[in-house]
Design a protein around this motif. Sequence first.
Motif, PDB file in Angstrom:
ATOM      1  N   HIS A  91      -8.476 -19.192 -12.565  1.00  0.00           N
ATOM      2  CA  HIS A  91      -8.055 -18.227 -11.555  1.00  0.00           C
ATOM      3  C   HIS A  91      -7.569 -18.981 -10.328  1.00  0.00           C
ATOM      4  CE1 HIS A  91     -11.344 -18.290  -8.496  1.00  0.00           C
ATOM      5  NE2 HIS A  91     -12.061 -18.740  -9.502  1.00  0.00           N
ATOM      6  N   ALA A  92      -6.607 -18.387  -9.645  1.00  0.00           N
ATOM      7  CA  ALA A  92      -5.962 -19.032  -8.500  1.00  0.00           C
ATOM      8  C   ALA A  92      -6.944 -19.161  -7.333  1.00  0.00           C
ATOM      9  CB  ALA A  92      -4.733 -18.234  -8.080  1.00  0.00           C
ATOM     10  N   ASP A 101      -6.689 -18.228  -4.351  1.00  0.00           N
ATOM     11  CA  ASP A 101      -6.775 -17.027  -3.523  1.00  0.00           C
ATOM     12  C   ASP A 101      -7.292 -15.821  -4.314  1.00  0.00           C
ATOM     13  OD1 ASP A 101      -4.621 -16.766  -5.161  1.00  0.00           O
ATOM     14  OD2 ASP A 101      -3.215 -16.121  -3.597  1.00  0.00           O
ATOM     15  N   GLY A 102      -7.689 -16.039  -5.563  1.00  0.00           N
ATOM     16  CA  GLY A 102      -8.242 -14.957  -6.369  1.00  0.00           C
ATOM     17  C   GLY A 102      -9.757 -14.931  -6.312  1.00  0.00           C
ATOM     18  N   ARG A 103     -10.341 -13.986  -7.011  1.00  0.00           N
ATOM     19  CA  ARG A 103     -11.796 -13.836  -7.024  1.00  0.00           C
ATOM     20  C   ARG A 103     -12.324 -14.061  -8.428  1.00  0.00           C
ATOM     21  NH1 ARG A 103     -13.878  -8.493  -4.120  1.00  0.00           N
ATOM     22  NH2 ARG A 103     -15.811  -9.626  -4.593  1.00  0.00           N
ATOM     23  N   LEU A 104     -13.342 -14.897  -8.533  1.00  0.00           N
ATOM     24  CA  LEU A 104     -13.963 -15.157  -9.816  1.00  0.00           C
ATOM     25  C   LEU A 104     -14.786 -13.951 -10.256  1.00  0.00           C
ATOM     26  CD1 LEU A 104     -14.759 -17.139 -12.110  1.00  0.00           C
ATOM     27  CD2 LEU A 104     -16.667 -17.862 -10.653  1.00  0.00           C
ATOM     28  N   ASN A 105     -14.683 -13.614 -11.512  1.00  0.00           N
ATOM     29  CA  ASN A 105     -15.478 -12.534 -12.069  1.00  0.00           C
ATOM     30  C   ASN A 105     -16.957 -12.925 -12.021  1.00  0.00           C
ATOM     31  OD1 ASN A 105     -16.831 -10.695 -13.751  1.00  0.00           O
ATOM     32  ND2 ASN A 105     -15.014 -10.400 -15.031  1.00  0.00           N
ATOM     33  N   ASP A 111     -16.193 -28.459 -13.748  1.00  0.00           N
ATOM     34  CA  ASP A 111     -17.650 -28.536 -13.842  1.00  0.00           C
ATOM     35  C   ASP A 111     -18.315 -27.246 -13.398  1.00  0.00           C
ATOM     36  OD1 ASP A 111     -18.151 -31.197 -14.833  1.00  0.00           O
ATOM     37  OD2 ASP A 111     -17.394 -31.938 -12.918  1.00  0.00           O
ATOM     38  N   TYR A 112     -19.364 -26.900 -14.122  1.00  0.00           N
ATOM     39  CA  TYR A 112     -20.208 -25.763 -13.741  1.00  0.00           C
ATOM     40  C   TYR A 112     -21.447 -26.288 -13.027  1.00  0.00           C
ATOM     41  CZ  TYR A 112     -23.992 -22.413 -14.092  1.00  0.00           C
ATOM     42  OH  TYR A 112     -25.063 -21.604 -13.791  1.00  0.00           O
ATOM     43  N   THR A 113     -21.738 -25.702 -11.872  1.00  0.00           N
ATOM     44  CA  THR A 113     -23.004 -25.913 -11.178  1.00  0.00           C
ATOM     45  C   THR A 113     -23.503 -24.550 -10.728  1.00  0.00           C
ATOM     46  OG1 THR A 113     -21.885 -26.270  -9.040  1.00  0.00           O
ATOM     47  CG2 THR A 113     -22.382 -28.229 -10.370  1.00  0.00           C
ATOM     48  N   PRO A 114     -24.800 -24.313 -10.738  1.00  0.00           N
ATOM     49  CA  PRO A 114     -25.328 -22.986 -10.393  1.00  0.00           C
ATOM     50  C   PRO A 114     -24.922 -22.509  -9.003  1.00  0.00           C
ATOM     51  CG  PRO A 114     -27.019 -24.316 -11.448  1.00  0.00           C
ATOM     52  CD  PRO A 114     -25.865 -25.225 -11.192  1.00  0.00           C
ATOM     53  N   THR A 115     -24.579 -23.433  -8.089  1.00  0.00           N
ATOM     54  CA  THR A 115     -24.198 -23.046  -6.728  1.00  0.00           C
ATOM     55  C   THR A 115     -22.702 -23.190  -6.482  1.00  0.00           C
ATOM     56  OG1 THR A 115     -24.655 -25.290  -5.932  1.00  0.00           O
ATOM     57  CG2 THR A 115     -26.467 -23.684  -5.837  1.00  0.00           C
ATOM     58  N   ASP A 170     -15.478 -22.358  -6.294  1.00  0.00           N
ATOM     59  CA  ASP A 170     -14.301 -23.032  -6.845  1.00  0.00           C
ATOM     60  C   ASP A 170     -14.378 -23.225  -8.357  1.00  0.00           C
ATOM     61  OD1 ASP A 170     -16.340 -24.833  -6.860  1.00  0.00           O
ATOM     62  OD2 ASP A 170     -15.287 -26.406  -5.765  1.00  0.00           O
ATOM     63  N   PHE A 171     -15.259 -22.520  -9.011  1.00  0.00           N
ATOM     64  CA  PHE A 171     -15.387 -22.638 -10.462  1.00  0.00           C
ATOM     65  C   PHE A 171     -14.154 -22.054 -11.147  1.00  0.00           C
ATOM     66  CE2 PHE A 171     -17.488 -21.129 -14.541  1.00  0.00           C
ATOM     67  CZ  PHE A 171     -17.520 -22.396 -15.112  1.00  0.00           C
ATOM     68  N   LEU A 172     -13.604 -22.790 -12.116  1.00  0.00           N
ATOM     69  CA  LEU A 172     -12.423 -22.395 -12.895  1.00  0.00           C
ATOM     70  C   LEU A 172     -11.142 -22.343 -12.060  1.00  0.00           C
ATOM     71  CD1 LEU A 172     -13.915 -19.528 -15.112  1.00  0.00           C
ATOM     72  CD2 LEU A 172     -13.823 -21.978 -15.595  1.00  0.00           C
TER      73      LEU A 172
END
Length: 222
Positions: A116-117, A119-123, A193-197, A201-203
């Motif tokens: 996702h960009a 400026d977008g919102r992660l689900n 990378d995935y981190t719980p916090t 900026d994930f994905l």
Amino acid sequence: GLTASLDRSGVRGRVRCAYTLSRLIDDGVVNTSSPLVVGDFRRERAPSLLDSRHRFVMSGMLRVPLVLGGVTIAGTLNISSPRPFNIGINGNDRNLDDVGTDRPDYDGQDRVIGWHAPDGRLNASLFERFSLPLIGQTGGLKRNVGRGPWQHSLGLRLSRVFRFSETVRLTPLVEVFNPLNTTVFSFGAEFVDYTPTGAADFLTPGRTLKPRTMRVGVRFEF
């Protein structure tokens, strides 16, 4: 893979279009070559980081009549469908095998994992389906399961030949990459990378292809 092309040429120019339908599968490339479970490369079998199912390339050249300037216009357009990306856990060794290629656990459908960009919102519900494996255990997420953005690039060249004799000619030219200065996001070779916090900026891709670039030159042949 399967490639189909169409080539048409005439007095004033030429155009070529090519479409490739392909699938590339491997069990590890370069910095992802260490399997999640030591020695188990069968588990790593997945679409390659270079896998792009659809690719379209169009190139052409047009010679404008001398009364209209006599310039030659040439260009290339490349369009490719999304490539995979791998999701890690920032090098944490959760399964205690001394190799930092661990992946997270994931409870959901693989096909919904996409970029996702900025400026977008992660689900939020998607992010909540990821978790770190317990210490001593191996994460269940498949390799290269994410899909990035579509890619496209456009390059144009404008030139004019001035002939002074049969063997002497001068060719001024202007080349432009990404003339429309469009933003094309790309993961490149970076890790996701995935981190719980790290939901912010994930994905999200951390880079783009080159912005508009122009080059002016002169070629002298004698």
